[in-house]
Motif scaffolding. Structure first.
Motif, PDB file in Angstrom:
ATOM      1  N   ALA A   1      63.848  42.073 -10.717  1.00 64.53           N
ATOM      2  CA  ALA A   1      64.581  43.295 -11.034  1.00 64.53           C
ATOM      3  C   ALA A   1      64.320  43.733 -12.476  1.00 64.53           C
ATOM      4  O   ALA A   1      64.176  44.926 -12.758  1.00 64.53           O
ATOM      5  N   VAL A   2      64.265  42.762 -13.389  1.00 67.60           N
ATOM      6  CA  VAL A   2      63.995  43.082 -14.793  1.00 67.60           C
ATOM      7  C   VAL A   2      62.583  43.643 -14.938  1.00 67.60           C
ATOM      8  O   VAL A   2      62.360  44.628 -15.660  1.00 67.60           O
ATOM      9  N   LEU A   3      61.624  43.024 -14.263  1.00 64.21           N
ATOM     10  CA  LEU A   3      60.238  43.491 -14.329  1.00 64.21           C
ATOM     11  C   LEU A   3      60.126  44.911 -13.794  1.00 64.21           C
ATOM     12  O   LEU A   3      59.474  45.774 -14.405  1.00 64.21           O
ATOM     13  N   SER A   4      60.768  45.169 -12.657  1.00 65.97           N
ATOM     14  CA  SER A   4      60.736  46.514 -12.080  1.00 65.97           C
ATOM     15  C   SER A   4      61.437  47.519 -12.994  1.00 65.97           C
ATOM     16  O   SER A   4      60.953  48.638 -13.194  1.00 65.97           O
ATOM     17  N   TYR A   5      62.580  47.129 -13.548  1.00 65.74           N
ATOM     18  CA  TYR A   5      63.311  48.009 -14.465  1.00 65.74           C
ATOM     19  C   TYR A   5      62.451  48.355 -15.683  1.00 65.74           C
ATOM     20  O   TYR A   5      62.389  49.511 -16.118  1.00 65.74           O
TER      21      TYR A   5
END
Length: 313
Positions: free
Chosen positions: A296-300
């Motif tokens: 999720a952090v990578l996508s964000y």
């Protein structure tokens, strides 16, 4: 830009901070050397057979070797392979640092926690240094891959490439975050299945509930529109920190199993029965939460990133 057969970064590429990984690896070796001579040692991890004695030493030596190889222009593929191996070994050596941090919290605050307020300070030092060294080495290896790869050496992007962007990891993290608090609540309500003999909490699991709320809010902030109102660095910093801690904790049974296969002591938990099932559920949920949150952090980060000043993508 180069390929696997070229030993050095292309002219004009950003320099790879090899000194960072060298210092981290050397600090790990120093911490391993002085640990037996420091006062305050307490054995609540080494006797469990999770980390072999040779792991931090091997990680430090390999880390120094990677730094030297990058500086000397050794071929890309072996540098990258050994670099990631050393990073994993450093993470292995750092297993338990989250427990150390919690113990140090109770020691500093004076909140009653029994034996959990006792800290293995020498071991904490070695594990903390190994964790920082693992992060530093991983960043160096990533930087080296970028400056010797086909993409932009600043951001890693290539022309026309579509960055992976998805919101489902955030919702998966929300679901995984519920497992451990649910187990604690079940035990507090009187459930006996998988209940550890060391579980002596008499009050409501308030701390677990607060951690659950914070974890869910963070995961949602990474995927919901209202999360964009926060300064970009806040979800990124909090997300990577929480993801790293949970992944590291969740890997404990995995590392213990690998150590056993390599000839280490018996596992600190059985392979059958209620305890084993609950341990797998709890540590497995921590791993899933950490991995999902990292996704999720990578996508964000990719959804909110700005245009690269070097390549324009």
């Amino acid at each position: 830009m180069t390929n696997d057969n070229v030993m050095t970064p292309a002219a004009g590429s950003r320099p790879v901070p090899v000194a960072v990984s060298a210092v981290g690896a050397a600090a790990t070796l120093v911490a391993c050397t002085v640990q037996p001579y420091l006062p305050g040692g307490r054995d609540y991890l080494s006797s469990l057979g999770i980390v072999p004695d040779w792991a931090p030493w091997a990680a430090g030596v390999l880390g120094l070797g990677v730094a030297l190889a990058i500086a000397r222009g050794v071929a890309r593929r072996p540098v990258v392979t050994v670099g990631w191996m050393a990073s994993v070994l450093l993470l292995w050596a750092a297993v338990g640092v989250v427990f150390d941090a919690f113990r140090a919290f109770f020691w500093v605050t004076g909140i009653p926690a029994g034996d959990f307020a006792q800290v293995d300070w020498p071991g904490f030092l070695t594990r903390a240094v190994a964790f920082v060294a693992a992060v530093a080495l991983a960043r160096v290896v990533l930087a080296y891959q970028r400056v010797t790869g086909a993409g932009c050496d600043r951001c890693g992007r290539t022309a026309g490439a579509v960055a992976w962007q998805a919101v489902w990891p955030g919702y998966a993290a929300c679901a995984a975050a519920c497992v451990y608090p649910a187990v604690k609540l079940y035990w507090w309500l009187g459930g006996e299945f998988g209940r550890s003999a060391d579980f002596k909490e008499t009050g409501a699991p308030v701390m677990s509930a607060l951690l659950l709320a914070g974890s869910v809010l963070l995961a949602l902030a990474l995927v919901r529109p209202w999360g964009r109102r926060l300064p970009r660095w806040m979800p990124l910093l909090a997300g990577w920190t929480l993801a790293s801690a949970h992944i590291l904790q969740g890997l404990i049974p995995v590392f213990a199993g690998v150590n056993r296969m390599l000839g280490g002591p018996e596992l600190p938990f059985g392979s059958e029965g209620d305890d084993f099932l609950v341990i797998m559920a709890v540590y497995g949920s921590w791993s899933l939460f950490g991995l999902s949150l990292a996704g999720a952090v990578l996508s964000y980060g990719r959804r909110t990133r700005t245009e690269c000043t070097q390549c324009g993508y």
